[in-house]
Design an enzyme around this catalytic site. Structure first.
Site, PDB file in Angstrom:
ATOM      1  N   ASP A  33       0.843  -1.191   0.000  1.00 34.97           N
ATOM      2  CA  ASP A  33       0.000   0.000   0.000  1.00 34.97           C
ATOM      3  C   ASP A  33       0.880   1.244   0.000  1.00 34.97           C
ATOM      4  O   ASP A  33       1.886   1.306   0.707  1.00 34.97           O
ATOM      5  CB  ASP A  33      -0.924  -0.011   1.226  1.00 34.97           C
ATOM      6  CG  ASP A  33      -2.078   0.958   1.086  1.00 34.97           C
ATOM      7  OD1 ASP A  33      -3.231   0.508   0.972  1.00 34.97           O
ATOM      8  OD2 ASP A  33      -1.824   2.189   1.097  1.00 34.97           O
ATOM      9  N   ASN A  91     -13.017  -3.257   2.122  1.00 35.20           N
ATOM     10  CA  ASN A  91     -14.075  -2.255   2.208  1.00 35.20           C
ATOM     11  C   ASN A  91     -14.995  -2.348   1.000  1.00 35.20           C
ATOM     12  O   ASN A  91     -14.529  -2.437  -0.139  1.00 35.20           O
ATOM     13  CB  ASN A  91     -13.458  -0.856   2.297  1.00 35.20           C
ATOM     14  CG  ASN A  91     -12.686  -0.654   3.587  1.00 35.20           C
ATOM     15  OD1 ASN A  91     -13.162  -1.014   4.652  1.00 35.20           O
ATOM     16  ND2 ASN A  91     -11.480  -0.100   3.487  1.00 35.20           N
ATOM     17  N   GLN A  98     -14.697   2.841   1.030  1.00 38.99           N
ATOM     18  CA  GLN A  98     -13.936   2.267  -0.089  1.00 38.99           C
ATOM     19  C   GLN A  98     -13.530   3.402  -1.018  1.00 38.99           C
ATOM     20  O   GLN A  98     -14.378   4.192  -1.458  1.00 38.99           O
ATOM     21  CB  GLN A  98     -14.780   1.242  -0.855  1.00 38.99           C
ATOM     22  CG  GLN A  98     -13.997   0.586  -1.995  1.00 38.99           C
ATOM     23  CD  GLN A  98     -14.819  -0.430  -2.792  1.00 38.99           C
ATOM     24  OE1 GLN A  98     -15.995  -0.668  -2.500  1.00 38.99           O
ATOM     25  NE2 GLN A  98     -14.195  -1.021  -3.790  1.00 38.99           N
ATOM     26  N   SER A  99     -12.232   3.505  -1.313  1.00 37.22           N
ATOM     27  CA  SER A  99     -11.752   4.620  -2.134  1.00 37.22           C
ATOM     28  C   SER A  99     -11.324   4.198  -3.528  1.00 37.22           C
ATOM     29  O   SER A  99     -11.227   5.054  -4.418  1.00 37.22           O
ATOM     30  CB  SER A  99     -10.594   5.332  -1.426  1.00 37.22           C
ATOM     31  OG  SER A  99      -9.511   4.451  -1.232  1.00 37.22           O
ATOM     32  N   HIS A 104     -10.304  -5.349  -3.470  1.00 38.52           N
ATOM     33  CA  HIS A 104      -8.983  -5.577  -2.895  1.00 38.52           C
ATOM     34  C   HIS A 104      -9.122  -5.998  -1.456  1.00 38.52           C
ATOM     35  O   HIS A 104     -10.057  -5.613  -0.755  1.00 38.52           O
ATOM     36  CB  HIS A 104      -8.087  -4.343  -3.000  1.00 38.52           C
ATOM     37  CG  HIS A 104      -8.708  -3.066  -2.509  1.00 38.52           C
ATOM     38  ND1 HIS A 104      -9.644  -2.362  -3.248  1.00 38.52           N
ATOM     39  CD2 HIS A 104      -8.547  -2.376  -1.359  1.00 38.52           C
ATOM     40  CE1 HIS A 104     -10.017  -1.296  -2.568  1.00 38.52           C
ATOM     41  NE2 HIS A 104      -9.374  -1.285  -1.409  1.00 38.52           N
ATOM     42  N   HIS A 106      -6.923  -5.882   2.048  1.00 34.09           N
ATOM     43  CA  HIS A 106      -5.759  -5.361   2.764  1.00 34.09           C
ATOM     44  C   HIS A 106      -5.235  -6.470   3.682  1.00 34.09           C
ATOM     45  O   HIS A 106      -6.012  -7.067   4.447  1.00 34.09           O
ATOM     46  CB  HIS A 106      -6.137  -4.184   3.668  1.00 34.09           C
ATOM     47  CG  HIS A 106      -6.724  -2.991   2.973  1.00 34.09           C
ATOM     48  ND1 HIS A 106      -6.049  -1.797   2.843  1.00 34.09           N
ATOM     49  CD2 HIS A 106      -7.937  -2.787   2.408  1.00 34.09           C
ATOM     50  CE1 HIS A 106      -6.817  -0.918   2.229  1.00 34.09           C
ATOM     51  NE2 HIS A 106      -7.979  -1.488   1.955  1.00 34.09           N
TER      52      HIS A 106
HETATM   53  P1  AMP Z   1      -9.789   1.353   0.262  1.00 37.35           P
HETATM   54  O1  AMP Z   1      -9.968   2.636   1.019  1.00 37.35           O
HETATM   55  O2  AMP Z   1     -10.192   0.128   1.010  1.00 37.35           O
HETATM   56  O3  AMP Z   1     -10.450   1.459  -1.111  1.00 37.35           O
HETATM   57  O4  AMP Z   1      -8.229   1.171   0.050  1.00 37.35           O
HETATM   58  C1  AMP Z   1      -7.521   1.709  -1.022  1.00 37.35           C
HETATM   59  C2  AMP Z   1      -6.070   1.667  -0.661  1.00 37.35           C
HETATM   60  O5  AMP Z   1      -5.323   1.848  -1.844  1.00 37.35           O
HETATM   61  C3  AMP Z   1      -5.623   2.766   0.311  1.00 37.35           C
HETATM   62  O6  AMP Z   1      -5.071   2.155   1.484  1.00 37.35           O
HETATM   63  C4  AMP Z   1      -4.562   3.534  -0.481  1.00 37.35           C
HETATM   64  O7  AMP Z   1      -3.478   3.968   0.323  1.00 37.35           O
HETATM   65  C5  AMP Z   1      -4.131   2.518  -1.518  1.00 37.35           C
HETATM   66  N1  AMP Z   1      -3.596   3.044  -2.760  1.00 37.35           N
HETATM   67  C6  AMP Z   1      -4.126   4.024  -3.531  1.00 37.35           C
HETATM   68  N2  AMP Z   1      -3.368   4.219  -4.621  1.00 37.35           N
HETATM   69  C7  AMP Z   1      -2.344   3.338  -4.545  1.00 37.35           C
HETATM   70  C8  AMP Z   1      -1.217   3.043  -5.355  1.00 37.35           C
HETATM   71  N3  AMP Z   1      -0.984   3.701  -6.500  1.00 37.35           N
HETATM   72  N4  AMP Z   1      -0.352   2.079  -4.961  1.00 37.35           N
HETATM   73  C9  AMP Z   1      -0.563   1.416  -3.806  1.00 37.35           C
HETATM   74  N5  AMP Z   1      -1.612   1.636  -2.992  1.00 37.35           N
HETATM   75  C10 AMP Z   1      -2.483   2.587  -3.352  1.00 37.35           C
END
Ligand code: AMP
Length: 118
Positions: A33, A91, A98-99, A104, A106
């Site tokens: 991450d 998430n 979820q972003s 995915h 974690h």
């Molecule tokens: P979520 O909030 O569960 O959707 O998690 C998305 C995760 O993706 C977050 O922990 C971010 O830090 C991670 N993330 C976003 N862009 C990248 C990237 N380019 N490389 C690695 N991790 C990323």
């Protein structure tokens, strides 16, 4: 939710942007991450267009679901966190914050993680 082919993990899967990869097989890639929340924080993403856990487990073939979660286990082994323990988080949707709209998992580890939620 319609799958957004321009999301950042889709671009990583296509090799359009780099990642710090720790594992790849026929089901997934796993990479660190970019904003780690624990000493070990690795994301495992399936090779396929699935928006979240909720979508993946409804739409993916059974062999893909089984293979993907076996790969998550293999990644935990590769990271050497199976003895001390690790937490899996996935998430789905707005209330879970979820972003990135590509399924995915974690893998969080490397210290005592404490309570499930702050
Ligand atoms: P979520 O909030 O569960 O959707 O998690 C998305 C995760 O993706 C977050 O922990 C971010 O830090 C991670 N993330 C976003 N862009 C990248 C990237 N380019 N490389 C690695 N991790 C990323």
């Amino acid at each position: 939710m319609t799958y957004d082919t321009n999301n950042i993990f889709a671009k990583i899967l296509r090799g359009e942007i780099p990642c710090n990869k720790v594992h790849e097989d026929e089901y997934c890639i796993a990479f660190h991450d970019i904003t780690p929340a624990a000493p070990v924080h690795v994301l495992v993403i399936p090779k396929g267009q699935y928006t979240s856990f909720h979508d993946f487990t409804a739409q993916a073939p059974a062999g893909m679901i089984q293979g993907f979660f076996a790969s998550v286990r293999a990644v935990a082994m590769k990271l050497g966190v199976d003895q001390n323990g690790y937490r899996l988080v996935s998430n789905h949707g707005a209330d879970a914050s979820q972003s990135v709209p590509h399924f995915h998992v974690h893998i969080l580890a490397g210290r005592s993680l404490g309570a499930l939620l702050p």
